[in-house]
Design an enzyme around this catalytic site. Structure first.
Site, PDB file in Angstrom:
ATOM      1  N   LYS A   1       0.848  -1.201   0.000  1.00  0.00           N
ATOM      2  CA  LYS A   1       0.000   0.000   0.000  1.00  0.00           C
ATOM      3  C   LYS A   1       0.876   1.242   0.000  1.00  0.00           C
ATOM      4  O   LYS A   1       1.891   1.297   0.704  1.00  0.00           O
ATOM      5  CB  LYS A   1      -0.894  -0.045   1.250  1.00  0.00           C
ATOM      6  CG  LYS A   1      -1.916   1.082   1.355  1.00  0.00           C
ATOM      7  CD  LYS A   1      -2.806   0.867   2.589  1.00  0.00           C
ATOM      8  CE  LYS A   1      -3.829   1.969   2.781  1.00  0.00           C
ATOM      9  NZ  LYS A   1      -4.663   1.764   4.006  1.00  0.00           N
ATOM     10  N   SER A  53      -9.687   1.840   3.319  1.00  0.00           N
ATOM     11  CA  SER A  53      -8.853   2.591   2.401  1.00  0.00           C
ATOM     12  C   SER A  53      -7.875   1.736   1.595  1.00  0.00           C
ATOM     13  O   SER A  53      -7.333   2.217   0.602  1.00  0.00           O
ATOM     14  CB  SER A  53      -8.072   3.644   3.189  1.00  0.00           C
ATOM     15  OG  SER A  53      -7.184   3.024   4.095  1.00  0.00           O
ATOM     16  N   SER A  56      -9.651  -0.605   7.507  1.00  0.00           N
ATOM     17  CA  SER A  56      -9.154  -0.490   6.131  1.00  0.00           C
ATOM     18  C   SER A  56      -8.470  -1.712   5.536  1.00  0.00           C
ATOM     19  O   SER A  56      -8.191  -1.729   4.343  1.00  0.00           O
ATOM     20  CB  SER A  56      -8.201   0.700   6.023  1.00  0.00           C
ATOM     21  OG  SER A  56      -8.960   1.871   5.922  1.00  0.00           O
TER      22      SER A  56
HETATM   23  N1  GLN Z   1     -13.075   4.060   6.899  1.00  0.00           N
HETATM   24  C1  GLN Z   1     -12.371   4.465   8.073  1.00  0.00           C
HETATM   25  C2  GLN Z   1     -12.011   5.924   7.966  1.00  0.00           C
HETATM   26  O1  GLN Z   1     -12.357   6.505   7.009  1.00  0.00           O
HETATM   27  C3  GLN Z   1     -11.175   3.597   8.303  1.00  0.00           C
HETATM   28  C4  GLN Z   1      -9.980   3.997   7.546  1.00  0.00           C
HETATM   29  C5  GLN Z   1      -8.761   3.166   7.865  1.00  0.00           C
HETATM   30  O2  GLN Z   1      -8.853   2.136   8.521  1.00  0.00           O
HETATM   31  N2  GLN Z   1      -7.614   3.646   7.420  1.00  0.00           N
HETATM   32  O3  GLN Z   1     -11.393   6.474   8.815  1.00  0.00           O
END
Ligand code: GLN
Length: 513
Positions: free
Chosen positions: A79, A154, A178
């Site tokens: 990532k 994400s 995420s």
């Molecule tokens: N969807 C969550 C957020 O927007 C989690 C994001 C993540 O785990 N990086 O914060």
């Protein structure tokens, strides 16, 4: 049988026996990316030359009979939030579009030390803020099961590249879901390890008390191999825990006898899609047929998890993102243009009228910070910075941030209580399968509510995992969420693997034209 039907552990066995070379494997995945990533958009960058050179190096090393690392010759996607020395690391943000870190993240260094072939950097929501990868400043990533739908986020690129067979293993990060949520929506396996299990050194920070790096793969066994490589104490990350890393891959295939599962009462209420619920309940029956016992449990404060997370995460983000000032590194607004504009405005407005001389707007330095940040950050990141700054400001700190910390403690205590009676908690990882691109991105509240099952694990610091448990009537994958107490990743892998030995959901792959 094609090479893409092989698991990472199969591929490693063949690389080791010499029936496949790393060059062949790497070339096959690169070809696959070449053919399909136009439509999927999982990768922000692929460097075929570097990957092939690394593959050749490993093949030569092996031929000479030298000892090779645990992932020798196997492609791994990373990532784009993890620093790769000398290579762009964008975090999906304009702010870091041209950023080339001078060092490797510890996780990346460990992959390299294990002789993995870094095949590319995957797309993500900007600074990992989001759940659909639509917040990437650069491109959309599409769900390989339905190109009109989001892959989750994400770590959307990290999950989509596995579903599309463009890499056998990938590394993601999970601050509020995420890794688990995109794994669920793309029909692959993903684990968020315990907070502190994997080093965050060289991980661009989103919310430091929640961020954790973890593996995505096509099976629990493959994820176990990857976690084994990346986990462990790191003196460069003071939050990484100094505990030995079990050999997960050696025990993963041993089923757990007498497994006690907990079904969270609060997880089966309003908002849960019927087909998701049915698949999860069916998965629970599979566990029962394998000897597990199931009981209803309650996590009474789980209804506050989303609200608590969306105070704490933005607060930490607003603080972490203060470092992007356009001076030290990253994007900077065009200085000449800015000064010219400032000059013109001053002449028009007669600055001398401003009490006390230069106010903020007329101070070139402040103007440069402002303009840099206004241009460098996307809408969701700005929203979080504002939410966080507000919640931390004098007068509101106690009401929001401090209150959220207290609720966080209660959420954690709920888990402690629950784990007194059950070995693992099981439920849906997301309230519905993947939704259509563009349908929710302008509605932050509905985006945030989509995280209701995953954020609590981050708030509590425990480990969680998503494994495929079926498909809805439209052919979209459904993920099963498993959660265990801190540092019980071994139990988590074994629980996931016993399900995968009894089912074949995790082996299904979409047909890409
Ligand atoms: N969807 C969550 C957020 O927007 C989690 C994001 C993540 O785990 N990086 O914060």
């Amino acid at each position: 049988m094609s090479l893409f039907d092989l698991t990472a552990s199969d591929l490693l066995a063949r690389l080791q026996s010499g029936s496949l070379s790393s060059l062949e494997v790497t070339q096959a995945f690169l070809d696959r990316i070449q053919r399909h990533d136009q439509s999927v958009g999982a990768f922000l960058r692929v460097d075929p030359e570097a990957a092939l050179a690394q593959a050749e190096r490993i093949d030569r090393k092996r031929k000479r009979g030298e000892p090779v690392g645990r992932l020798a010759g196997l492609p791994v996607a990373v990532k784009d939030v993890l620093c790769t020395a000398g290579e762009p690391t964008t975090c999906g943000s304009r702010m870091l579009e041209d950023f080339r870190p001078p060092y490797d993240a510890t996780v990346v260094a460990r992959l390299k030390a294990a002789d993995a072939v870094l095949i590319g950097k995957t797309n993500m929501d900007e600074f990992a803020m989001g759940g659909s990868t639509e917040n990437s400043a650069f491109q959309l990533t599409r769900n390989p099961w339905d190109l009109g739908r989001i892959p989750g986020g994400s770590s959307g690129g990290a999950a989509a590249c596995l579903a599309a067979s463009m890499a056998p293993l990938s590394v993601g990060t999970d601050t509020g879901g995420s890794i688990r949520q995109p794994a669920g929506l793309c029909g692959v396996t993903g684990m968020k390890p315990t907070y502190g299990r994997v080093s965050r050194y060289g991980l661009v920070a989103f919310a430091s008390s929640l961020d954790q790096v973890g593996p995505l793969a096509c099976s629990a066994e493959d994820a176990a191999i990857l976690l084994e490589v990346i986990a462990g104490h790191d003196p460069l990350d003071s939050t990484s825990v100094n505990r030995p890393v079990p050999r997960y891959s050696e025990t993963v295939r041993e089923p757990l006898a007498g497994l006690r599962l907990g079904l969270v009462r609060e997880h089966f209420g309003e908002g849960l899609d019927g087909e998701v619920e049915a698949a999860v309940r069916e998965a629970v029956r599979v566990y029962q047929s394998l000897g597990a016992t199931v009981r209803d449990i309650s996590l009474p404060h789980s209804k506050y998890a989303v609200a608590t997370y969306y105070i704490i995460a933005p607060c930490e983000a607003s603080s972490n993102l203060a470092r992007y000032d356009g001076v030290h590194y990253g994007y900077r607004t065009d200085r000449r243009e800015m000064l010219a504009k400032l000059e013109a405005e001053r002449t028009n407005r007669q600055v001398s009228e401003v009490a006390g001389g230069l106010d903020d707007v007329d101070n070139p330095l402040v103007r440069m910070y402002r303009q840099t940040r206004a241009e460098g950050f996307g809408a969701e990141v700005k929203r979080r910075i504002m939410l966080g700054t507000y919640a931390l400001s004098a007068g509101y700190y106690d009401a929001y941030y401090l209150k959220a910390l207290k609720v966080r403690r209660l959420i954690r205590e709920d888990f402690d209580q629950a784990f007194g009676n059950v070995d693992a908690i099981v439920g849906p990882v997301a309230p519905s399968p993947a939704f259509e691109i563009g349908t929710r991105i302008d509605d932050p509240l509905s985006m945030y509510l989509f995280d209701l099952y995953t954020v609590a694990a981050n708030l509590a610091g425990i480990a969680g995992m998503s494994i495929p448990c079926g498909f809805n009537s439209a052919g979209l994958p459904i993920g099963l969420h498993l959660q265990v107490p801190a540092f019980e990743e071994e139990r988590l892998f074994r629980a996931a693997c016993m399900f995968q030995q009894a089912t074949d959901w995790h082996t299904r792959r979409p047909v890409l034209e």
